[in-house]
Design a protein around this motif. Structure first.
Motif, PDB file in Angstrom:
ATOM      1  N   TRP B 164       0.830  -1.212   0.000  1.00  0.00           N
ATOM      2  CA  TRP B 164       0.000   0.000   0.000  1.00  0.00           C
ATOM      3  C   TRP B 164       0.858   1.253   0.000  1.00  0.00           C
ATOM      4  CZ3 TRP B 164      -4.575  -0.636  -1.652  1.00  0.00           C
ATOM      5  CH2 TRP B 164      -5.372  -1.717  -1.276  1.00  0.00           C
ATOM      6  N   LYS B 165       2.160   1.069   0.346  1.00  0.00           N
ATOM      7  CA  LYS B 165       3.098   2.197   0.350  1.00  0.00           C
ATOM      8  C   LYS B 165       3.037   2.954  -0.983  1.00  0.00           C
ATOM      9  CE  LYS B 165       8.082   3.058   0.997  1.00  0.00           C
ATOM     10  NZ  LYS B 165       8.029   3.962   2.152  1.00  0.00           N
ATOM     11  N   VAL B 166       2.932   2.214  -2.083  1.00  0.00           N
ATOM     12  CA  VAL B 166       2.918   2.818  -3.417  1.00  0.00           C
ATOM     13  C   VAL B 166       1.829   3.879  -3.535  1.00  0.00           C
ATOM     14  CG1 VAL B 166       2.563   2.319  -5.856  1.00  0.00           C
ATOM     15  CG2 VAL B 166       3.832   0.719  -4.424  1.00  0.00           C
ATOM     16  N   ALA B 190      -5.372   2.449   4.399  1.00  0.00           N
ATOM     17  CA  ALA B 190      -4.292   3.195   5.067  1.00  0.00           C
ATOM     18  C   ALA B 190      -4.007   2.562   6.428  1.00  0.00           C
ATOM     19  CB  ALA B 190      -4.678   4.660   5.230  1.00  0.00           C
ATOM     20  N   LEU B 191      -5.059   2.142   7.120  1.00  0.00           N
ATOM     21  CA  LEU B 191      -4.885   1.465   8.405  1.00  0.00           C
ATOM     22  C   LEU B 191      -4.095   0.171   8.225  1.00  0.00           C
ATOM     23  CD1 LEU B 191      -8.440   2.100   9.852  1.00  0.00           C
ATOM     24  CD2 LEU B 191      -6.319   2.744  11.003  1.00  0.00           C
ATOM     25  N   LYS B 192      -4.414  -0.575   7.165  1.00  0.00           N
ATOM     26  CA  LYS B 192      -3.677  -1.818   6.889  1.00  0.00           C
ATOM     27  C   LYS B 192      -2.203  -1.510   6.694  1.00  0.00           C
ATOM     28  CE  LYS B 192      -5.217  -5.634   6.139  1.00  0.00           C
ATOM     29  NZ  LYS B 192      -5.554  -6.669   7.157  1.00  0.00           N
ATOM     30  N   TYR B 193      -1.921  -0.429   5.926  1.00  0.00           N
ATOM     31  CA  TYR B 193      -0.531  -0.064   5.653  1.00  0.00           C
ATOM     32  C   TYR B 193       0.200   0.274   6.951  1.00  0.00           C
ATOM     33  CZ  TYR B 193       3.500   2.724   4.327  1.00  0.00           C
ATOM     34  OH  TYR B 193       4.768   3.230   4.220  1.00  0.00           O
ATOM     35  N   LEU B 194      -0.509   0.940   7.862  1.00  0.00           N
ATOM     36  CA  LEU B 194       0.108   1.321   9.130  1.00  0.00           C
ATOM     37  C   LEU B 194       0.187   0.147  10.102  1.00  0.00           C
ATOM     38  CD1 LEU B 194      -1.579   4.812   9.619  1.00  0.00           C
ATOM     39  CD2 LEU B 194       0.778   4.349   8.923  1.00  0.00           C
ATOM     40  N   GLY B 195      -0.310  -1.009   9.678  1.00  0.00           N
ATOM     41  CA  GLY B 195      -0.209  -2.196  10.516  1.00  0.00           C
ATOM     42  C   GLY B 195      -1.360  -2.380  11.481  1.00  0.00           C
ATOM     43  N   TYR B 196      -2.411  -1.574  11.301  1.00  0.00           N
ATOM     44  CA  TYR B 196      -3.583  -1.726  12.165  1.00  0.00           C
ATOM     45  C   TYR B 196      -4.637  -2.574  11.472  1.00  0.00           C
ATOM     46  CZ  TYR B 196      -1.441   2.415  14.313  1.00  0.00           C
ATOM     47  OH  TYR B 196      -0.575   3.286  14.890  1.00  0.00           O
ATOM     48  N   GLU B 207      -7.053   8.546  13.045  1.00  0.00           N
ATOM     49  CA  GLU B 207      -6.504   9.877  12.758  1.00  0.00           C
ATOM     50  C   GLU B 207      -5.144   9.775  12.095  1.00  0.00           C
ATOM     51  OE1 GLU B 207      -6.842  11.829  16.525  1.00  0.00           O
ATOM     52  OE2 GLU B 207      -8.856  12.584  16.056  1.00  0.00           O
ATOM     53  N   ALA B 208      -4.359   8.787  12.542  1.00  0.00           N
ATOM     54  CA  ALA B 208      -3.048   8.586  11.920  1.00  0.00           C
ATOM     55  C   ALA B 208      -3.225   8.245  10.439  1.00  0.00           C
ATOM     56  CB  ALA B 208      -2.290   7.484  12.645  1.00  0.00           C
ATOM     57  N   ALA B 209      -4.219   7.410  10.153  1.00  0.00           N
ATOM     58  CA  ALA B 209      -4.484   7.037   8.757  1.00  0.00           C
ATOM     59  C   ALA B 209      -4.899   8.263   7.949  1.00  0.00           C
ATOM     60  CB  ALA B 209      -5.569   5.963   8.706  1.00  0.00           C
ATOM     61  N   LYS B 263       0.869  -6.958   0.186  1.00  0.00           N
ATOM     62  CA  LYS B 263       1.260  -7.972   1.169  1.00  0.00           C
ATOM     63  C   LYS B 263       0.714  -7.674   2.554  1.00  0.00           C
ATOM     64  CE  LYS B 263       5.853  -5.902   2.022  1.00  0.00           C
ATOM     65  NZ  LYS B 263       5.945  -4.788   1.053  1.00  0.00           N
ATOM     66  N   GLU B 264       0.410  -6.376   2.812  1.00  0.00           N
ATOM     67  CA  GLU B 264      -0.185  -6.042   4.113  1.00  0.00           C
ATOM     68  C   GLU B 264      -1.614  -6.580   4.217  1.00  0.00           C
ATOM     69  OE1 GLU B 264       0.833  -3.616   2.003  1.00  0.00           O
ATOM     70  OE2 GLU B 264       2.473  -2.494   2.927  1.00  0.00           O
ATOM     71  N   GLY B 265      -2.154  -7.017   3.100  1.00  0.00           N
ATOM     72  CA  GLY B 265      -3.538  -7.494   3.067  1.00  0.00           C
ATOM     73  C   GLY B 265      -4.463  -6.415   2.545  1.00  0.00           C
TER      74      GLY B 265
END
Lengths: 305, 362
Positions: B164-166, B190-196, B207-209, B263-265
């Motif tokens: 999702w970084k891309v 975005a939450l998935k990318y941040l690992g949540y 909020e972080a997302a 890959k983060e799902g």
């Protein structure tokens, strides 16, 4: 002309259908939305009318005020461009031959006969990266380069390879789309105002030594003011509430107030808040109309014809 | 949330079949008239996504049962929901998504299915018979399922953009990125990318997302209302968040396009068949759902719309290419990493919507 009191039955018969229409399909639904704006959302689909002002208070938070401001700004820019573009068009129509005039007016009205959605998608096809404008310019540049190659200046030595411009998905595209859609709203009242204009004023001004520019700004514009005012109002109000154009042509920062309202009624499923936002927009509209009425009254006093 | 070819497809493809089907999105209602004079009373009123059924399915159903079908299309479930809560529409069969179904159940907008009237239920893969959003399948049966991932132009990326970084945290494709505008989807990935978790209800995490997206906004071309595949096809963007089926359809026309679930799902989604509480033709509605899950009709639908069918009998009639397509049937580990978007309650929904308004206004 008979007084309506002397033929009351005819009056009521002819007034009943429009009155019914107005009440059933305008006043009642609008009142419901108005009531929603004072209600609370108490469940997934439950709404309780408790006469609170929380929805309005929330609507006045900076983020929503910011979007309101943005909408006003976009609508103002649209209106300003419309005035500048529509004035020459209206003048040209007024001063054309009477037979020509009908055709020109028809051309102005013609786009209305096409669905707004279709027209907007057509604009996408014109503006996008592989759209008509970019492809057309690309064709021109490529062929100009080909011609230059005969004098040894080809292979992009002088001009380009053409880089497509980003014409779509930004605020410029939205304003372009809004101008395109609203231009007839400006041309028609201007035409009506200019058509009524007494030509002898213009002749007098020119005869007395004023140039065309002075005549235009000192005679034509002031006399056309009521038309300009009407045009500004009926362009600005719908432009401010436009939904489709920013939705389809806009980028990530083209969110206008109608888009927020739509999302409250749909994705967010928060009808009371959506209702409060709608009514804030409506109050602003009433305010604009009131200002216009005041201005018109002043004008009416000075100029009774 | 519209995952079907919508109006935007029109521009690129006035001559293709979307022209006919796309017209339905403008509000045209198609009616398959029953051929038999003795047709049962009561057309099934079917509210469906645009271009999301087999070409001949409705006519075939009418021919077989004598029951007519009237179709109404919607562009996203929130629109369907808003129409239904107004109460003026009486649909007989609807196709909501898994995240909206619980809302409809809680608001008593759908009725329990009579499983005895849908014998073809036995054709379904067993794993669909009990889902978190509808335990025991009391209210719904699956229609199609899939993922949300990244559609990309192969010639424009270096390697497979499998993160999702891309989309969210890189300027490699500045100005050539599109995200889906749906709030839950945009925040969720975005939450998935941040690992949540996709379904995080934590305010700080959400909020972080949102911050991440606001920071990335300058690189994003559009928040696409599910026309990411059109933006990709037209060269407006090189990478886009999209529903797998949209990209798979585009891949049949454009060799330079591919799809990957990061890959983060990603997001798992399931569209379901349900019967509204105010349906007028409940028996016919059951018959229609039963017909959709018969083997051959299901194969015809699947073959036409190219989504993953939960119907084992229909699946087995499909060819190898379809059954082995990793974009339609993602590998187990991808499914494992992905999540269903859940209905998180009104409070969290409002909190997320407010964040999305902030993103849009920023």
């Amino acid at each position: 002309m008979e007084n309506w009191k002397s033929s009351a039955r005819a009056f009521w018969v002819s007034m009943a259908p429009p009155t019914f229409w107005l009440v059933a399909f305008f006043i009642i639904p609008l009142s419901l939305i108005w009531l929603y704006s004072f209600s609370s959302k108490t469940g997934i689909v439950e709404i309780t009318l408790d006469w609170n002002l929380r929805q309005y208070a929330r609507a006045l938070e900076p983020v929503y005020l910011g979007i309101f401001w943005k909408s006003i700004w976009m609508a103002a820019a649209t209106t300003a461009i419309c005035v500048v573009v529509a004035f020459p068009v209206a003048i040209a129509i007024v001063f054309s031959k009477p037979t020509m005039r009908m055709w020109l007016l028809l051309l102005v009205i013609l786009p209305f006969w096409t669905n707004l959605l279709i027209r907007t998608y057509a604009l996408i096809a014109v503006l996008r990266t592989n759209g008509f404008i970019n492809n057309g310019l690309d064709w021109l540049v490529t062929h100009a380069d080909w011609l230059l190659s005969f004098v040894g200046l080809g292979d992009n030595m002088l001009i380009g390879p053409y880089r497509p411009m980003a014409l779509l998905y930004n605020n410029t595209a939205v304003i372009f789309g809004l101008v395109y859609v609203h231009l007839p709203f400006m041309v028609l009242p201007l035409y009506a105002a200019l058509d009524r204009l007494d030509r002898s004023y213009l002749e007098a001004s020119l005869d007395l030594g004023a140039g065309h520019f002075r005549t235009f700004f000192l005679i034509v514009v002031p006399l056309a003011l009521p038309g300009i005012a009407s045009g500004v109002i009926i362009t600005f109000i719908p432009a401010m509430g436009s939904y489709l154009t920013p939705d389809l042509l806009g980028g990530t920062d083209s969110y206008m107030i109608a888009n927020v309202i739509a999302s409250q009624f749909k994705q967010a499923n928060n009808w009371p808040f959506g209702a409060a936002l709608s009514f804030l927009l409506m109050y602003a509209t009433f305010f604009a109309l009131a200002i216009r009425a005041v201005l018109m009254r002043k004008e009416g006093r000075g100029d009774r014809r | 949330m519209n995952r079907k070819r919508g109006m935007p497809g029109l521009i690129g493809a006035l001559s293709r079949r979307q022209f006919v089907t796309g017209a339905a999105a403008v509000g045209l209602t198609l009616t398959a008239k029953p051929k038999f004079a003795s047709a049962q009373a009561g057309n099934v009123v079917f509210a469906n996504w645009d271009t999301y059924i087999g070409e001949t399915t409705l006519a075939d159903f009418t021919e077989e049962t004598g029951i007519g079908v009237t179709v109404d299309t919607f562009a996203d479930v929130s629109e369907l929901f808003a129409k239904m809560r107004g109460g003026n529409v009486a649909y007989d069969v609807i196709v909501p998504s898994n995240d909206w179904l619980p809302r409809m159940i809680a608001a008593n907008m759908v009725q329990e299915l009579d499983h005895s009237k849908i014998p073809n239920m036995s054709n379904l893969f067993p794993r669909f018979m009990d889902e978190p959003f509808d335990p025991g399948r009391k209210y719904s049966l699956p229609y199609m399922w899939g993922t949300v991932g990244i559609g990309y132009r192969k010639s424009a990326v270096s390697g497979v953009p499998d993160s999702w970084k891309v989309l969210y945290d890189s300027d490699e494709h500045a100005g050539k990125i599109a995200l889906l505008s749906d709030c839950g989807t945009m925040l969720g990935c975005a939450l998935k990318y941040l690992g949540y978790s996709l379904n995080s209800t934590d305010k700080a995490e959400n909020e972080a997302a949102a911050e991440l997206i606001i920071k990335q906004k300058k690189n994003i071309k559009a928040f696409a209302e599910d026309n990411g595949q059109d933006l990709l096809a037209a060269g407006e963007v090189d990478v886009t968040m999209e529903y797998n089926g949209d990209i798979v359809q585009l891949m049949t026309e454009d060799d330079d396009v591919d799809y990957v679930v990061p890959k983060e799902g990603g997001i798992l989604w399931e569209d379901v068949l349900a019967i509204p509480a105010n349906a007028k033709n409940v028996d016919n509605a059951h018959a229609f759902i039963n017909y959709i899950h018969a083997a051959e009709p299901n194969q015809l639908i699947t073959d036409y719309i190219q989504y993953a069918t939960p119907n084992k009998a229909g699946y087995e009639l499909m060819d190898e290419d379809y059954r082995n397509n990793p974009d339609i049937f993602p590998p187990e580990d991808v499914v494992e990493a992905s999540e269903y978007a859940e209905y998180l309650g009104e409070e969290v929904t409002q909190m997320r919507e407010a964040l999305c308004t902030k993103i849009n206004a920023a």
